[in-house]
Design an enzyme around this catalytic site. Structure first.
Site, PDB file in Angstrom:
ATOM      1  N   ASP A   1      -7.934  -1.298 -19.246  1.00 32.21           N
ATOM      2  CA  ASP A   1      -8.933  -1.993 -20.061  1.00 32.21           C
ATOM      3  C   ASP A   1      -8.919  -3.450 -19.607  1.00 32.21           C
ATOM      4  O   ASP A   1      -8.318  -3.768 -18.582  1.00 32.21           O
ATOM      5  CB  ASP A   1      -8.674  -1.790 -21.563  1.00 32.21           C
ATOM      6  CG  ASP A   1      -7.324  -2.328 -22.008  1.00 32.21           C
ATOM      7  OD1 ASP A   1      -6.715  -3.141 -21.251  1.00 32.21           O
ATOM      8  OD2 ASP A   1      -6.863  -1.965 -23.098  1.00 32.21           O
ATOM      9  N   GLU A   2      -9.578  -4.324 -20.372  1.00 31.83           N
ATOM     10  CA  GLU A   2      -9.696  -5.685 -19.841  1.00 31.83           C
ATOM     11  C   GLU A   2      -8.467  -6.550 -20.104  1.00 31.83           C
ATOM     12  O   GLU A   2      -8.454  -7.728 -19.744  1.00 31.83           O
ATOM     13  CB  GLU A   2     -10.974  -6.351 -20.341  1.00 31.83           C
ATOM     14  CG  GLU A   2     -11.041  -6.439 -21.833  1.00 31.83           C
ATOM     15  CD  GLU A   2     -12.443  -6.768 -22.310  1.00 31.83           C
ATOM     16  OE1 GLU A   2     -12.792  -7.949 -22.235  1.00 31.83           O
ATOM     17  OE2 GLU A   2     -13.157  -5.858 -22.753  1.00 31.83           O
TER      18      GLU A   2
ATOM     19  N   GLY B   1       0.781  -1.244   0.000  1.00 37.31           N
ATOM     20  CA  GLY B   1       0.000   0.000   0.000  1.00 37.31           C
ATOM     21  C   GLY B   1       0.805   1.283   0.000  1.00 37.31           C
ATOM     22  O   GLY B   1       0.289   2.341   0.382  1.00 37.31           O
TER      23      GLY B   1
ATOM     24  N   HIS C   1       2.127   0.601 -12.951  1.00 39.57           N
ATOM     25  CA  HIS C   1       2.932  -0.584 -13.251  1.00 39.57           C
ATOM     26  C   HIS C   1       4.411  -0.209 -13.122  1.00 39.57           C
ATOM     27  O   HIS C   1       4.824   0.842 -13.620  1.00 39.57           O
ATOM     28  CB  HIS C   1       2.634  -1.063 -14.678  1.00 39.57           C
ATOM     29  CG  HIS C   1       3.405  -2.283 -15.056  1.00 39.57           C
ATOM     30  ND1 HIS C   1       3.112  -3.522 -14.537  1.00 39.57           N
ATOM     31  CD2 HIS C   1       4.474  -2.443 -15.877  1.00 39.57           C
ATOM     32  CE1 HIS C   1       3.974  -4.404 -15.030  1.00 39.57           C
ATOM     33  NE2 HIS C   1       4.806  -3.780 -15.841  1.00 39.57           N
TER      34      HIS C   1
ATOM     35  N   ASN D   1      -4.210   2.361 -13.369  1.00 41.37           N
ATOM     36  CA  ASN D   1      -3.323   1.366 -12.769  1.00 41.37           C
ATOM     37  C   ASN D   1      -1.900   1.900 -12.830  1.00 41.37           C
ATOM     38  O   ASN D   1      -1.552   2.671 -13.724  1.00 41.37           O
ATOM     39  CB  ASN D   1      -3.401   0.051 -13.542  1.00 41.37           C
ATOM     40  CG  ASN D   1      -2.471  -1.007 -12.967  1.00 41.37           C
ATOM     41  OD1 ASN D   1      -2.413  -1.184 -11.736  1.00 41.37           O
ATOM     42  ND2 ASN D   1      -1.734  -1.704 -13.812  1.00 41.37           N
TER      43      ASN D   1
ATOM     44  N   ASP E   1      -2.199  -4.821 -18.122  1.00 36.80           N
ATOM     45  CA  ASP E   1      -1.262  -3.693 -18.241  1.00 36.80           C
ATOM     46  C   ASP E   1      -1.257  -3.113 -19.657  1.00 36.80           C
ATOM     47  O   ASP E   1      -0.197  -2.921 -20.258  1.00 36.80           O
ATOM     48  CB  ASP E   1       0.164  -4.155 -17.846  1.00 36.80           C
ATOM     49  CG  ASP E   1       0.221  -4.629 -16.402  1.00 36.80           C
ATOM     50  OD1 ASP E   1      -0.516  -4.090 -15.567  1.00 36.80           O
ATOM     51  OD2 ASP E   1       1.013  -5.552 -16.116  1.00 36.80           O
TER      52      ASP E   1
ATOM     53  N   ARG F   1      -4.969  -8.260  -9.554  1.00 34.24           N
ATOM     54  CA  ARG F   1      -6.022  -9.025 -10.231  1.00 34.24           C
ATOM     55  C   ARG F   1      -6.357  -8.345 -11.545  1.00 34.24           C
ATOM     56  O   ARG F   1      -6.350  -7.120 -11.639  1.00 34.24           O
ATOM     57  CB  ARG F   1      -7.298  -9.048  -9.382  1.00 34.24           C
ATOM     58  CG  ARG F   1      -7.250  -9.908  -8.157  1.00 34.24           C
ATOM     59  CD  ARG F   1      -8.568  -9.802  -7.412  1.00 34.24           C
ATOM     60  NE  ARG F   1      -9.695 -10.221  -8.230  1.00 34.24           N
ATOM     61  CZ  ARG F   1     -10.077 -11.474  -8.404  1.00 34.24           C
ATOM     62  NH1 ARG F   1      -9.419 -12.465  -7.832  1.00 34.24           N
ATOM     63  NH2 ARG F   1     -11.120 -11.761  -9.164  1.00 34.24           N
TER      64      ARG F   1
ATOM     65  N   ARG G   1     -14.374 -14.533 -11.482  1.00 28.78           N
ATOM     66  CA  ARG G   1     -13.896 -13.148 -11.661  1.00 28.78           C
ATOM     67  C   ARG G   1     -15.035 -12.127 -11.673  1.00 28.78           C
ATOM     68  O   ARG G   1     -14.997 -11.117 -10.994  1.00 28.78           O
ATOM     69  CB  ARG G   1     -13.069 -13.033 -12.942  1.00 28.78           C
ATOM     70  CG  ARG G   1     -12.385 -11.677 -13.084  1.00 28.78           C
ATOM     71  CD  ARG G   1     -11.492 -11.603 -14.312  1.00 28.78           C
ATOM     72  NE  ARG G   1     -10.498 -12.657 -14.349  1.00 28.78           N
ATOM     73  CZ  ARG G   1      -9.388 -12.684 -13.616  1.00 28.78           C
ATOM     74  NH1 ARG G   1      -9.135 -11.696 -12.782  1.00 28.78           N
ATOM     75  NH2 ARG G   1      -8.550 -13.685 -13.704  1.00 28.78           N
TER      76      ARG G   1
HETATM   77  C1  GAR Z   1       4.023  -1.345  -7.072  1.00 25.93           C
HETATM   78  O1  GAR Z   1       5.382  -1.403  -7.442  1.00 25.93           O
HETATM   79  C2  GAR Z   1       3.126  -1.384  -8.297  1.00 25.93           C
HETATM   80  O2  GAR Z   1       3.664  -0.677  -9.393  1.00 25.93           O
HETATM   81  C3  GAR Z   1       3.074  -2.862  -8.561  1.00 25.93           C
HETATM   82  O3  GAR Z   1       2.944  -3.442  -7.297  1.00 25.93           O
HETATM   83  C4  GAR Z   1       3.607  -2.608  -6.345  1.00 25.93           C
HETATM   84  C5  GAR Z   1       2.651  -2.319  -5.212  1.00 25.93           C
HETATM   85  O4  GAR Z   1       3.309  -1.639  -4.198  1.00 25.93           O
HETATM   86  N1  GAR Z   1       1.998  -3.207  -9.437  1.00 25.93           N
HETATM   87  C6  GAR Z   1       2.092  -4.144 -10.386  1.00 25.93           C
HETATM   88  O5  GAR Z   1       3.080  -4.816 -10.566  1.00 25.93           O
HETATM   89  C7  GAR Z   1       0.847  -4.304 -11.259  1.00 25.93           C
HETATM   90  N2  GAR Z   1       1.179  -4.977 -12.478  1.00 25.93           N
HETATM   91  P1  GAR Z   1       2.505  -0.853  -3.098  1.00 25.93           P
HETATM   92  O6  GAR Z   1       1.483  -1.849  -2.542  1.00 25.93           O
HETATM   93  O7  GAR Z   1       3.520  -0.474  -2.080  1.00 25.93           O
HETATM   94  O8  GAR Z   1       1.848   0.332  -3.749  1.00 25.93           O
END
Ligand code: GAR
Length: 220
Positions: free
Chosen positions: A160-161, A32, A128, A126, A164, A110, A84
């Protein structure tokens, strides 16, 4: 108590005439830190919005605990064993209940159903930890290091669906250093994630953007 006179003073007047703050729904599965950065930026006035609800699919997510400590609405909707779309209907209902304008996936591990994406059309973001379209999916930092790229970074995009995949709003680049490990690279990217997410939310909420094909054109 019931007969207490209503406050018609200046504060009340201002409250009635200020534009409503846009309401964010945060979805997370773990640590988080991106959620925390968004919350901090709201608290310090760098982002004009409010967090309506934080939802996690995992009861043990540290992000949920942080949300509770901050006095925010924190809801766990466990996803284990659920279809889902059945799951997504529960999440969408919770987001609607809290009158969410913009959904922010912040480490929500998810894939969303077509139903969810339709319900919040162009209103789901989102983040990434890679420069999409390179290295989508899990362990993006590990993928980047293994591939030998010299530059990596993070991407905030509409959802989108597909995994990433949606139109890109903001990207921040970071160098990959010769002595990087997955951990040091991930830490350098995370610093940028914490800024990039707020930038992207600000752009989307300001409404000063339009879509041309896949391109998000930001009007200045
Ligand atoms: C972050 O690095 C985010 O970019 C990644 O998970 C981590 C969550 O960290 N998300 C993905 O990889 C989605 N494909 P956080 O819980 O500390 O924000």
């Amino acid at each position: 108590l019931l007969d207490r006179p209503r406050d018609h003073g200046p504060a009340r007047f201002a409250a009635r005439h200020l534009p409503m703050k846009k309401r964010l729904g945060i979805l997370l599965s773990g640590r988080g830190s991106n959620f925390e950065a968004i919350a901090n930026n709201i608290d310090t006035g760098r982002l004009e919005a409010e967090i309506a609800v934080v939802i996690s699919n995992r009861p043990e997510a540290r992000g949920l605990e942080i949300a509770r400590q901050r006095g925010l609405n924190a809801v766990c909707i466990p996803s284990k064993g659920l279809d889902r779309e059945v799951y997504d209907r529960m999440v969408v209902a919770e987001l609607r209940k809290h009158q969410v304008d913009l959904v922010c996936l912040a480490g929500f591990m998810r894939l969303l159903s077509a139903y969810f994406v339709r319900e919040f059309n162009m209103a789901i973001l989102n983040i990434h930890p890679g420069l999409l379209p390179s290295f989508p999916g899990l362990d993006a930092q590990h993928q980047a290091l293994e591939h030998g790229v010299k530059v990596s970074g993070c991407t905030v995009h509409f959802v989108d669906e597909y995994l990433d995949h949606g139109p890109i709003i903001v990207q921040h680049a970071v160098p990959v250093l010769e002595d990087d490990t997955v951990e040091t690279l991930a830490a350098r990217i995370l610093v940028e994630e914490h800024q990039a997410y707020t930038e992207a939310i600000r752009i989307v909420l300001s409404g000063t953007w339009r879509l041309e094909g896949r391109r998000v054109i930001i009007e200045s």
